[in-house]
Motif scaffolding. Structure first.
Motif: not given
Length: 530
Positions: A417, A464, A501
Motif C-alpha cells: 500500500i 491496492q 500488483g
C-alpha cells in the motif's frame, strides 16, 4: 423414533410420523440432546425505510393496494408494480410504496424486506444475485450455506419464505429480470415493485398488477404545499401558491424542495419566491424542450442550488464526485478536505433544503435525480480542485480499509500500500466487530470505488484496495464481488505495468475463483508473491 430387531436379530431404526431432527448412530456413549428449531428463532427483518413526512393524496392508489392485499391469500402470490408514466422521475413511487408498507406492516408478522435496486443510478444496478445474498442473510441463513449460483439462491430464498407472511419492497427496478428471482412463491407474501419502466414482462408472465402514477392533482399539490409551508402562509397568498404549483408541474419532488425553500425563508412572501423561480425557469428554458415534469424538477434543483451559501454549494458539487450509493460523514469530509464538524454543518444545510437526505446517523443519500444533478454541477469545479477531491476520497477509502483489515484480522500478512498522504485522515478501529460494521456499511461504496478507479485515473488505488477488502469479502462469502474486484485490480495493475500488483491480483483471483475456501481459515495467507 424407535428401534426394533429384524429377522436377523439386528437392531434397525424406524421413524413413525414426521420428524424435524434425527440422530442416527451405531454406538452412542452418554446422552443425546436434540433441540428442535423454533420459528421464533428465525429473524424477522424490519427493513422498511422511514415513511415520508407530509404525505398527501394518492388515496385511489392506496385503495388499490389495500384491495390487492386482501387477495394475497387467494392461492397465488401478488406482485404489485408501481410504475410512473414514461419519463416522470420524482413522481413519488417510493413515497407511495413505503407509506403503504408502513400502513400494513402489522399484517405481515414475519417481517419486511426492502432494497433499492438502483435501476436508474449512474452506476450499475444491483443484480438479483447480490439482493438474494443480502435477503438470505437477513432471513438468518448462515453465509457459508448460501449457494453461489443465482438460481440455487432463488430456490433457497423461496424455501426459507415457505409458510411465512412477508412483505417485500423492491424499489427502483430497471427490468423484469432484475425482479423475477426475488419473487416468493408463498401466497401469504406480497411484493411491491417500483420502477420508471412499465415492466410489462412482469405483468404478462408473473401476474403483477400495474399502478401507473401521474402527477398530483392541483388540489393535492396545494395541500402538500400547505402542509410544508404552513396553512396560514399559503392561505394568505392563494394565487402565489397556485402559481407555485403550476411552476412545479404538480411533481411531488419539485413541490417538496420548493416548499422547503419557502418554509426556510419566512421573511419573504410566496410571491417573491415564485418570481425567483420563474426567473430561474427562463434561464434554463433549454431544459424545457421535451418533458415538462423533468424541466420543472431541474428548474427547482437549480433554483435551490443557486440559493445555497457558497460553501454549501461547493460541498454539493463535490458530493457529485462520490461514486457510491450512500455517503458517510467521514467520506464527505475527505472529499471536502475540511474538518468533520464543518462538513457536518454544511451537510445539514443541504438536508435542510431537501437537496440531500439523511438516512441514518452520519449517513446521507441523494435522490437519483439529484445525484445526476450534483454530478453535472461537479463540472463547475476547477479541474485541479475536482482532481484533488477525488484523490482525497479514494485515498481515504484505501487507508481506512487498510486499517479495518488489520482490526478485522490482526494476523493478516502485510499488504502493499502506498504511504498515507499528509491530508488523508482515515478512520481507526477498536476491534474486529468495529471493523466488520464499517466493512458492511461501506460494502457497496467500496465496490463502487474500485469500479470507478480506472475512470478517474486512480489506478494505484484500483489494484491496492481489492487487497484490503479481500479478507472481509472472503470471510462473508461474497464470492462474486471478490472475483469482480480482483479482476478490476488485475486490470489496474496491468495498466500501470506493476508486476507486484499483478501477482497479488492473480493470487487473490485464483483463491476467489476456487471459491474462497482457503480464505475462510487463514485469509490471504496462501497468496503468492507476498
Amino acid at each position: 423414533m424407535g428401534h426394533e430387531e429384524n429377522s436377523a436379530g439386528k437392531v434397525v431404526n424406524a421413524v413413525v410420523g414426521g420428524a424435524e431432527q434425527i440422530v442416527q448412530a451405531r454406538d452412542v456413549a452418554g446422552g443425546i440432546h436434540v433441540h428442535a428449531s423454533s420459528s421464533s428463532e428465525i429473524p424477522r427483518p424490519r427493513q422498511l425505510p422511514p415513511a415520508v413526512t407530509h404525505f398527501t393524496g394518492r388515496d385511489a392508489e392506496l385503495g388499490i393496494l389495500d384491495t390487492l392485499l386482501g387477495n394475497t391469500g387467494a392461492g397465488r402470490p401478488s406482485a404489485v408494480v408501481i410504475s410512473a408514466i414514461a419519463g416522470a422521475a420524482g413522481i413519488g413511487k417510493t413515497s407511495l410504496a413505503v407509506r403503504w408498507a408502513h400502513r400494513v406492516k402489522d399484517q405481515f408478522p414475519d417481517g419486511q424486506l426492502h432494497v433499492n435496486l438502483r435501476g436508474y443510478d449512474s452506476g450499475p444496478p444491483l443484480t438479483a444475485h447480490h439482493v438474494l445474498d443480502s435477503f438470505l442473510r437477513a432471513l438468518g441463513v448462515p453465509a457459508e450455506r448460501i449457494p453461489p449460483e443465482v438460481d440455487t439462491k432463488a430456490a433457497l430464498y423461496r424455501s426459507v419464505l415457505a409458510g411465512r407472511r412477508m412483505l417485500v419492497v423492491l424499489d427502483n427496478a430497471a427490468a423484469p429480470d432484475q425482479v423475477r428471482p426475488l419473487l416468493p412463491s408463498e401466497p401469504g407474501c406480497m411484493v411491491v415493485v417500483t420502477s420508471r419502466s412499465r415492466l410489462s414482462g412482469l405483468i404478462a408472465r408473473d401476474g403483477a398488477h400495474r399502478i401507473s402514477l401521474d402527477v398530483l392533482t392541483p388540489d393535492e399539490a396545494c395541500a402538500l404545499l400547505r402542509e410544508v409551508i404552513g396553512h396560514t402562509r399559503a392561505d394568505h397568498e392563494p394565487q402565489a401558491t397556485a402559481e407555485l404549483v403550476r411552476s412545479c408541474a404538480c411533481l411531488p419532488l419539485a413541490l417538496r424542495i420548493a416548499a422547503e425553500r419557502i418554509a426556510s425563508r419566512p421573511h419573504l412572501t410566496v410571491a417573491d419566491l415564485v418570481q425567483e423561480l420563474a426567473g430561474e425557469h427562463d434561464r434554463l428554458d433549454v431544459l424545457a424542450a421535451d418533458d415538462d415534469e423533468t424541466a420543472a424538477v431541474r428548474t427547482v434543483f437549480s433554483w435551490s442550488y443557486h440559493a445555497l451559501p457558497d460553501q454549501a454549494a461547493h460541498v454539493f458539487r463535490l458530493l457529485g464526485l462520490h461514486p457510491g450509493s450512500s455517503i458517510s460523514l467521514p467520506s464527505a469530509a475527505a472529499l471536502t478536505g475540511a474538518t468533520t464538524a464543518s462538513t457536518q454543518r454544511l451537510l445539514a444545510v443541504l438536508t435542510g433544503v431537501h437537496l440531500l437526505t439523511e438516512t441514518g446517523r452520519d449517513r446521507y443519500q441523494f435522490h437519483d435525480l439529484l445525484r445526476d444533478y450534483a454530478a453535472e454541477r461537479s463540472a463547475d469545479e476547477p479541474d485541479r480542485q475536482r482532481e484533488d477531491a477525488t484523490r482525497r476520497l479514494f485515498q481515504w477509502y484505501l487507508h481506512t480499509a487498510h486499517a479495518a483489515l488489520f482490526a478485522f484480522y490482526p494476523q493478516h500478512p502485510e499488504i502493499p500500500i502506498d504511504p498515507r498522504p499528509p491530508d488523508c485522515h482515515p478512520l481507526t478501529f477498536t476491534d474486529t466487530a468495529h471493523a466488520r460494521t464499517w466493512f458492511t456499511a461501506e460494502h457497496a461504496n467500496l465496490m463502487a470505488i474500485v469500479r470507478r478507479a480506472p475512470v478517474v485515473g486512480q489506478h494505484t488505488v484500483g489494484w491496492q484496495l481489492p487487497n484490503a477488502v479481500d479478507c472481509y469479502l472472503a470471510d462473508h462469502h461474497h464470492v462474486a464481488d471478490r472475483i469482480a474486484v480482483h479482476r478490476l485490480g488485475l486490470a489496474a495493475a496491468q495498466h500501470l505495468g506493476h508486476q507486484l500488483g499483478q501477482r497479488w491480483a492473480h493470487g487473490h483471483l485464483g483463491e476467489a475463483l476456487w471459491g474462497g475456501n482457503a480464505a475462510t481459515t487463514t485469509p490471504s495467507s496462501t497468496t503468492s508473491g507476498h
